[in-house]
Scaffold this active site. Structure first.
Site, PDB file in Angstrom:
ATOM      1  CB  SER A 102      44.129  18.038  88.579  1.00 26.18           C
ATOM      2  OG  SER A 102      43.478  16.842  88.231  1.00 26.18           O
ATOM      3  CG  LEU A 103      46.036  15.496  93.078  1.00 27.06           C
ATOM      4  CD1 LEU A 103      46.226  15.491  94.590  1.00 27.06           C
ATOM      5  CD2 LEU A 103      46.920  14.442  92.458  1.00 27.06           C
TER       6      LEU A 103
END
Length: 314
Positions: free
Chosen positions: A94-95
């Protein structure tokens, strides 16, 4: 030995993260200062001293986790002569995909910090607090097929999808609160155990489309270069090197599934990776890798001793 650097996502944050790196290495201190300057905020003070509830806010946690990851990779490069280009691939959860790209020289550190601050704010704005939900479905027989069946039951009354396919035994669903509750009931009928996640928004589902639109506009104005090591992308679980494709996939990632299990399968299979180094806070990804790729080694890198031991092992 074929090496991949992997970068953790939200949930790995903890007060105090990165403090020992800053004390030990000038290269790490430079990273934290550059992120503070880019955001016009003493984010490093929040990271090291708390309070925890402020660090956990999505708009703070995302750039903070990236800062620790970059402190690790910058220190490896400047203090130990080990650059990210020693790796065959990079990947991030994700991030963590932004951390991977920053570490590989695709996006500047300052731009990455600002993009992640915006990403956190945009995700929070996309859905009013209390209207969305996420749940982790766990258990030996829990796989993506079970999670998809549960999500389909939830989707009968609202948005509900598989958000993170982390590994067999750990799949996350996301969507409208009532729909996720229905999906939990179905998952438990099918033999899974469900844990409702304490999150501020339903990430990686179609409800995040307003955030994806904001990120599309921001990324259109950002400089994105070819990474020094190919990125294995969340949305495809396949390597990408072209800056325009990277830009597009970062937008798709906001609403799309994090295909982490498939990413690890590809890296350990076609990618030929036998060793993973988790650069940043915690050791969540190392645990997932050990479950998905038992023949590979996974090493968390987040303390000075971790970095020194890793450098000696290469």
């Amino acid at each position: 030995m074929s090496l991949a650097f992997v970068f953790p996502g939200q949930g790995s944050q903890a007060v105090g993260m990165g403090a020992d790196l800053a004390q030990a290495f000038a290269a790490a201190r430079e990273v934290f200062q550059e992120v503070d300057d880019a955001l016009n905020q003493k984010l490093s003070k929040l990271m090291w001293e708390g309070p925890e509830e402020d660090l956990t806010l999505t708009e703070n946690a995302q750039p903070a986790l990236m800062a620790v990851s970059l402190a690790v990779t910058r220190t490896l490069e400047k203090e130990f002569g080990i650059g990210v280009d020693r790796a065959a691939f990079v990947a991030g959860h994700s991030l963590g995909e932004y951390s991977a790209l920053a570490a590989a020289g695709s996006i500047s550190l300052s731009d990455t910090a600002r993009l992640l601050r915006l990403r956190g704010q945009a995700m929070q704005r996309a859905v009013p607090v209390g209207e969305g939900s996420m749940a982790s479905l766990i258990g030996k027989q829990t796989d993506v097929a079970l999670a998809e069946a549960a999500a389909a039951a939830g989707a009968e009354i609202g948005v509900c999808v598989v958000a993170n396919d982390n590994n067999t035994g750990n799949v996350v669903i996301s969507g409208a609160k009532a729909a996720v509750e229905r999906a939990i009931e179905k998952a438990e009928e099918l033999g899974a155990r469900a844990i409702r996640l304490n999150v501020s928004a339903p990430f990686h589902c179609p409800l995040m489309q307003p955030a994806a639109d904001e990120m599309a506009a921001a990324l259109a104005g950002a400089t994105v270069l070819a990474p020094r090591a190919p990125l294995v992308a969340n949305v495809t679980a396949r390597p990408v090197h072209d800056p325009e494709v990277i830009r597009r996939q970062l937008v798709e990632q906001v609403t799309g599934r994090v295909r982490w299990r498939e990413t690890m399968d590809w890296l350990a299979g076609e990618g030929g990776v036998t060793r993973f180094a988790e650069a940043g806070a915690g050791k969540v990804l190392s645990g997932m890798i050990k479950r998905s790729c038992p023949d590979a080694t996974a090493t968390p890198l987040n303390s000075p001793a971790d970095l020194e031991g890793f450098a000696k092992s290469l």
